[in-house]
Design a protein around this motif. Sequence first.
Motif, PDB file in Angstrom:
ATOM      1  N   THR A 237      -8.215   0.022   3.463  1.00 50.48           N
ATOM      2  CA  THR A 237      -8.036  -0.403   2.076  1.00 50.48           C
ATOM      3  C   THR A 237      -7.546  -1.848   2.020  1.00 50.48           C
ATOM      4  OG1 THR A 237      -5.769   0.434   2.042  1.00 50.48           O
ATOM      5  CG2 THR A 237      -7.500   1.918   1.258  1.00 50.48           C
ATOM      6  N   LYS A 238      -7.776  -2.456   0.886  1.00 59.26           N
ATOM      7  CA  LYS A 238      -7.405  -3.854   0.693  1.00 59.26           C
ATOM      8  C   LYS A 238      -5.887  -3.968   0.518  1.00 59.26           C
ATOM      9  CE  LYS A 238      -7.857  -6.207  -3.159  1.00 59.26           C
ATOM     10  NZ  LYS A 238      -8.349  -6.799  -4.367  1.00 59.26           N
TER      11      LYS A 238
ATOM     12  N   LYS B  25       0.842  -1.203   0.000  1.00 54.71           N
ATOM     13  CA  LYS B  25       0.000   0.000   0.000  1.00 54.71           C
ATOM     14  C   LYS B  25       0.876   1.251   0.000  1.00 54.71           C
ATOM     15  CE  LYS B  25      -3.508  -2.110   2.981  1.00 54.71           C
ATOM     16  NZ  LYS B  25      -4.195  -1.957   4.260  1.00 54.71           N
TER      17      LYS B  25
END
Length: 160
Positions: A64-65, A57
């Motif tokens: 978030t995934k 990320k």
Amino acid sequence: MSQSKLKQPPKRKYSEEEKALWRKIFLFVEKDILHYDNNQRLQKQAVLRLKGLQNGKVIANNKTKDNGEYPLEVVYGAIVLSKDGYLKFSENKDFKTESNAVAYLCAIAASKLNMVYDAWKTKKHTEEITKKIIYDEKHIGAKYKPKASRYISETSKDLW
């Protein structure tokens, strides 16, 4: 549905070994890349950016995934490999904040994550194979015996 009602995943608990490796990563960034003295530390935003590398990320958060799951050794290796590129290109850049500087470093490191992960995976596979090899007791400690003796002339004997 409002965001406050969404269930957040539980915070990840790090082992002592992982905490020590994170400290090593943060110290490397502070001392070797950003050239901080002993009184300066990374800010929270910079730490979150570095921690985001582990999950693929831009910044570490639970909203978030995850785009990947990299071991900390891989994250450390990618940051170490990114040092020279960061220092080379940051000479001409004037970062307004520490977060911008760390974001630039993380962008370089993120491009090297998969390469470092492949090398790490190969290393682990090689270690597993070498652990499986069983040595025959006859061959351990065997000495090399040449088939013929080496001829050394009298004139060259004094050279060696």
